[in-house]
Write a protein that holds these residues in place. Structure first.
Motif, PDB file in Angstrom:
ATOM      1  N   ALA A 221      16.884  35.657  38.616  1.00 12.13           N
ATOM      2  CA  ALA A 221      16.364  34.301  38.436  1.00 12.13           C
ATOM      3  C   ALA A 221      15.278  34.004  39.473  1.00 12.13           C
ATOM      4  O   ALA A 221      15.068  34.765  40.420  1.00 12.13           O
ATOM      5  CB  ALA A 221      17.496  33.289  38.554  1.00 12.13           C
ATOM      6  N   ASP A 222      14.607  32.889  39.299  1.00  8.88           N
ATOM      7  CA  ASP A 222      13.588  32.452  40.251  1.00  8.88           C
ATOM      8  C   ASP A 222      14.166  31.571  41.351  1.00  8.88           C
ATOM      9  O   ASP A 222      13.417  31.041  42.184  1.00  8.88           O
ATOM     10  CB  ASP A 222      12.482  31.687  39.519  1.00  8.88           C
ATOM     11  N   TYR A 223      15.476  31.387  41.353  1.00 12.35           N
ATOM     12  CA  TYR A 223      16.137  30.537  42.323  1.00 12.35           C
ATOM     13  C   TYR A 223      17.267  31.301  42.996  1.00 12.35           C
ATOM     14  O   TYR A 223      17.895  32.182  42.407  1.00 12.35           O
ATOM     15  CB  TYR A 223      16.707  29.283  41.648  1.00 12.35           C
ATOM     16  N   ASP A 224      17.537  30.946  44.241  1.00 13.90           N
ATOM     17  CA  ASP A 224      18.684  31.510  44.945  1.00 13.90           C
ATOM     18  C   ASP A 224      19.968  31.095  44.234  1.00 13.90           C
ATOM     19  O   ASP A 224      20.019  30.060  43.557  1.00 13.90           O
ATOM     20  CB  ASP A 224      18.720  31.028  46.392  1.00 13.90           C
ATOM     21  N   ASP A 225      21.017  31.899  44.412  1.00 17.95           N
ATOM     22  CA  ASP A 225      22.291  31.603  43.759  1.00 17.95           C
ATOM     23  C   ASP A 225      23.435  32.076  44.650  1.00 17.95           C
ATOM     24  O   ASP A 225      23.244  32.889  45.569  1.00 17.95           O
ATOM     25  CB  ASP A 225      22.363  32.316  42.401  1.00 17.95           C
ATOM     26  N   GLU A 226      24.630  31.573  44.378  1.00 19.66           N
ATOM     27  CA  GLU A 226      25.828  32.076  45.029  1.00 19.66           C
ATOM     28  C   GLU A 226      26.344  33.288  44.242  1.00 19.66           C
ATOM     29  O   GLU A 226      26.058  33.448  43.066  1.00 19.66           O
ATOM     30  CB  GLU A 226      26.907  31.002  45.071  1.00 19.66           C
ATOM     31  N   TYR A 227      27.129  34.097  44.929  1.00 18.41           N
ATOM     32  CA  TYR A 227      27.823  35.182  44.241  1.00 18.41           C
ATOM     33  C   TYR A 227      29.121  35.478  44.980  1.00 18.41           C
ATOM     34  O   TYR A 227      29.276  35.167  46.166  1.00 18.41           O
ATOM     35  CB  TYR A 227      26.961  36.448  44.168  1.00 18.41           C
ATOM     36  N   GLN A 228      30.061  36.077  44.278  1.00 20.78           N
ATOM     37  CA  GLN A 228      31.314  36.534  44.870  1.00 20.78           C
ATOM     38  C   GLN A 228      31.762  37.790  44.122  1.00 20.78           C
ATOM     39  O   GLN A 228      31.482  37.942  42.930  1.00 20.78           O
ATOM     40  CB  GLN A 228      32.415  35.463  44.745  1.00 20.78           C
ATOM     41  N   ILE A 229      32.480  38.670  44.806  1.00 18.91           N
ATOM     42  CA  ILE A 229      33.011  39.858  44.156  1.00 18.91           C
ATOM     43  C   ILE A 229      34.308  40.293  44.834  1.00 18.91           C
ATOM     44  O   ILE A 229      34.423  40.246  46.053  1.00 18.91           O
ATOM     45  CB  ILE A 229      31.990  41.023  44.172  1.00 18.91           C
ATOM     46  N   ILE A 230      35.274  40.651  44.022  1.00 23.23           N
ATOM     47  CA  ILE A 230      36.507  41.293  44.490  1.00 23.23           C
ATOM     48  C   ILE A 230      36.710  42.548  43.655  1.00 23.23           C
ATOM     49  O   ILE A 230      36.677  42.485  42.426  1.00 23.23           O
ATOM     50  CB  ILE A 230      37.739  40.366  44.343  1.00 23.23           C
ATOM     51  N   TYR A 231      36.921  43.684  44.320  1.00 27.21           N
ATOM     52  CA  TYR A 231      37.260  44.920  43.609  1.00 27.21           C
ATOM     53  C   TYR A 231      38.784  44.999  43.520  1.00 27.21           C
ATOM     54  O   TYR A 231      39.454  45.549  44.388  1.00 27.21           O
ATOM     55  CB  TYR A 231      36.651  46.125  44.324  1.00 27.21           C
ATOM     56  N   HIS A 232      39.292  44.413  42.445  1.00 25.19           N
ATOM     57  CA  HIS A 232      40.732  44.235  42.212  1.00 25.19           C
ATOM     58  C   HIS A 232      41.309  45.583  41.775  1.00 25.19           C
ATOM     59  O   HIS A 232      41.308  45.939  40.601  1.00 25.19           O
ATOM     60  CB  HIS A 232      40.911  43.183  41.104  1.00 25.19           C
ATOM     61  N   SER A 233      41.851  46.344  42.748  1.00 30.79           N
ATOM     62  CA  SER A 233      42.320  47.705  42.512  1.00 30.79           C
ATOM     63  C   SER A 233      43.842  47.705  42.444  1.00 30.79           C
ATOM     64  O   SER A 233      44.506  47.380  43.438  1.00 30.79           O
ATOM     65  CB  SER A 233      41.839  48.620  43.638  1.00 30.79           C
ATOM     66  N   ASN A 234      44.405  48.095  41.296  1.00 34.49           N
ATOM     67  CA  ASN A 234      45.812  47.843  40.999  1.00 34.49           C
ATOM     68  C   ASN A 234      46.597  49.131  40.779  1.00 34.49           C
ATOM     69  O   ASN A 234      46.180  50.006  40.020  1.00 34.49           O
ATOM     70  CB  ASN A 234      45.899  46.963  39.749  1.00 34.49           C
ATOM     71  N   PHE A 235      47.760  49.210  41.433  1.00 32.11           N
ATOM     72  CA  PHE A 235      48.558  50.426  41.399  1.00 32.11           C
ATOM     73  C   PHE A 235      50.028  50.108  41.177  1.00 32.11           C
ATOM     74  O   PHE A 235      50.589  49.230  41.817  1.00 32.11           O
ATOM     75  CB  PHE A 235      48.389  51.198  42.711  1.00 32.11           C
ATOM     76  N   GLY A 236      50.620  50.838  40.255  1.00 30.23           N
ATOM     77  CA  GLY A 236      52.053  50.735  39.985  1.00 30.23           C
ATOM     78  C   GLY A 236      52.698  52.098  40.119  1.00 30.23           C
ATOM     79  O   GLY A 236      52.398  52.860  41.040  1.00 30.23           O
ATOM     80  N   ARG A 237      53.596  52.432  39.188  1.00 30.46           N
ATOM     81  CA  ARG A 237      54.186  53.763  39.172  1.00 30.46           C
ATOM     82  C   ARG A 237      53.095  54.808  38.960  1.00 30.46           C
ATOM     83  O   ARG A 237      52.107  54.524  38.280  1.00 30.46           O
ATOM     84  CB  ARG A 237      55.211  53.849  38.032  1.00 30.46           C
ATOM     85  N   PRO A 238      53.183  56.015  39.506  1.00 37.58           N
ATOM     86  CA  PRO A 238      54.326  56.531  40.263  1.00 37.58           C
ATOM     87  C   PRO A 238      54.251  56.276  41.765  1.00 37.58           C
ATOM     88  O   PRO A 238      55.208  56.588  42.474  1.00 37.58           O
ATOM     89  CB  PRO A 238      54.236  58.035  39.977  1.00 37.58           C
ATOM     90  N   ILE A 239      53.134  55.731  42.271  1.00 38.35           N
ATOM     91  CA  ILE A 239      53.027  55.541  43.720  1.00 38.35           C
ATOM     92  C   ILE A 239      53.910  54.393  44.190  1.00 38.35           C
ATOM     93  O   ILE A 239      54.643  54.506  45.184  1.00 38.35           O
ATOM     94  CB  ILE A 239      51.562  55.287  44.126  1.00 38.35           C
ATOM     95  N   LEU A 240      53.857  53.275  43.482  1.00 39.97           N
ATOM     96  CA  LEU A 240      54.601  52.088  43.900  1.00 39.97           C
ATOM     97  C   LEU A 240      56.080  52.254  43.595  1.00 39.97           C
ATOM     98  O   LEU A 240      56.465  52.566  42.466  1.00 39.97           O
ATOM     99  CB  LEU A 240      54.047  50.851  43.195  1.00 39.97           C
ATOM    100  N   GLU A 241      56.907  52.046  44.599  1.00 37.50           N
ATOM    101  CA  GLU A 241      58.362  52.141  44.471  1.00 37.50           C
ATOM    102  C   GLU A 241      58.986  51.476  45.686  1.00 37.50           C
ATOM    103  O   GLU A 241      58.279  51.104  46.634  1.00 37.50           O
ATOM    104  CB  GLU A 241      58.800  53.609  44.394  1.00 37.50           C
ATOM    105  N   GLN A 242      60.298  51.330  45.669  1.00 41.57           N
ATOM    106  CA  GLN A 242      60.960  50.783  46.843  1.00 41.57           C
ATOM    107  C   GLN A 242      60.708  51.703  48.037  1.00 41.57           C
ATOM    108  O   GLN A 242      60.916  52.908  47.962  1.00 41.57           O
ATOM    109  CB  GLN A 242      62.465  50.647  46.618  1.00 41.57           C
ATOM    110  N   GLY A 243      60.229  51.108  49.123  1.00 43.15           N
ATOM    111  CA  GLY A 243      59.929  51.897  50.312  1.00 43.15           C
ATOM    112  C   GLY A 243      58.510  52.405  50.389  1.00 43.15           C
ATOM    113  O   GLY A 243      58.126  53.024  51.394  1.00 43.15           O
TER     114      GLY A 243
END
Length: 409
Positions: A221-243
């Protein structure tokens, strides 16, 4: 002298040859191109690679995934599934036919954005398609839904993940080790509001247990703007477990809200699936090495497998840890999320200095690397690297959230 000049010219010529690559345009909205179902491999290219590799494009059918394109990148060690229709996100990563990065969401299909209303449920419609390993949250805004200072409803985590890529291109280097690059352009364009264009890039080398993202956000654009970013990285099984355990180089941690206060002391360890466990979120202030490079590691209980997430704190200055150890059916998952912002609504992050500005014509760059940790040795090496970055810097624990949500409008 002539011989030296000639020899130099030959070396330059050989160097130019070694940087050549073969390029395939899979989708281009400007020209109306789309190859449909498509595949390429080292064999079809006539490349005698030490590690066989392939890239395949498929179009999905049935239910809410009707018309969704996926790209399956097999580098001989990892199989990475990207979703160009969903903002070039990464659905999952497999090894030897088994998922190693990703999670089991109640959302079973790869949902076409055409079936998602981001403003439904008071701005929570984003959740109707949330099941990926890597989700880009942004870029106009990110964080929890709510009404901004100007009266506009900002839906959960922005629009980019539910925006189909306008163009997709595959590039494979002719010379060994035949690096594979997947580029996709995702645009957030709204009349009078924004013209943010992101060139996403995934790079992986055949035989490697590592892949990286190199994204460039440009304000056209011809105007300044705001921006935001999150790299939402999600992990479950098999890595995630009790402990299971997470370790990250950081100088400060705080609970996101009052509920998270109870888990602050045990922020590094995980429960097994626990019914009625509401999500706990923690805000971390990461630290980097001399070049700003930081690292976070998640590994299973006995440290035999895990994932290391590398990023640069000059690009992504904050880290969110999302612990959602609910039941398996409800979604047993954790998120390690480097970004420019935490998960608060935008209007609460401006006072924290976490809503940056991108000038007209300016570009911002973001680099994130994922390394699959395949054994105790690789996990130990990654954990030691985090400790090396941490050095003698103490981790300060703040007992109160950065934003008092009980007083929020």
């Amino acid at each position: 002298m002539k011989i030296k000049t000639s020899y130099a010219a030959i070396l330059l010529s050989l160097a130019a040859m070694n940087t050549q690559a073969v390029e395939f345009v899979l989708t281009n909205s400007a020209s109306g191109e789309d190859v449909g179902n498509w595949q390429v491999s080292n064999q079809s290219l006539g490349l005698s690679a030490n590690t066989p590799f392939s890239v395949e494009k498929r179009r999905l059918h049935g239910g809410k995934q009707l018309g969704v394109d996926v790209l399956i990148v097999n580098n001989g060690e990892l199989t990475i599934t990207l979703v160009p229709t969903r903002g070039m996100g990464i659905l999952k990563v497999e090894r030897d036919g088994k998922r190693i990065l990703g999670w089991d969401s109640p959302v079973k299909e790869v949902v076409n954005p055409a079936f998602i209303d981001l403003e439904s449920r008071n701005g929570l419609g984003w959740l109707d398609g949330f099941n990926e390993m890597l989700v880009r949250c942004g870029y106009e805004w990110t964080g929890h839904p709510g009404v901004d200072d100007n009266g506009q409803l900002l839906s959960l985590h922005g629009r980019v993940q539910n925006t189909p890529a306008s163009s997709v291109k595959v590039t494979i280097d002719d010379a060994a080790p035949h690096k594979i690059t997947i580029e996709g352009e995702v645009s957030e364009r709204t009349f009078k509001k924004a013209e943010l264009v992101t060139l996403t890039k995934l790079e992986v080398t055949p035989g490697s247990n590592r892949f990286s993202l190199h994204d460039t956000l440009t304000n056209q654009a011809d105007y300044d703007d705001e921006y935001q970013i999150i790299y939402h990285s999600n992990f479950g099984r098999p890595i995630l477990e009790q402990g299971a355990k997470v370790i990250a180089a950081a100088s400060e941690i705080s609970p996101f809200n009052d509920y998270a206060k109870a888990g602050l002391k045990e922020w590094q360890t995980y429960l097994g699936p626990t019914k009625n466990f509401d999500e706990m979120v923690f805000n971390l202030k990461p630290i980097g090495d001399a070049d700003g490079n930081s690292l976070a590691v998640l590994h299973n209980k006995n440290g035999s497998s895990g994932v290391a997430l590398g990023y640069n704190v000059t690009q992504l200055p904050v880290l969110t840890l999302w612990k959602n150890t609910d039941t398996e059916q409800q979604g047993y998952v954790t998120g390690i999320e480097p970004g420019t912002s935490y998960a608060y609504n935008t209007k609460y992050q401006r006072p924290l200095g976490l809503v940056p500005t991108i000038k007209a014509g300016e570009s911002k760059h973001f680099d994130v690397t994922y390394t699959v940790l395949r054994n105790n040795k690789e996990v130990s090496q990654a954990v030691n690297k985090v400790k090396e970055i941490q050095g003698q810097t103490p981790l300060k624990q703040l007992t109160q959230p950065l934003v008092d949500l009980s007083k929020a409008d």
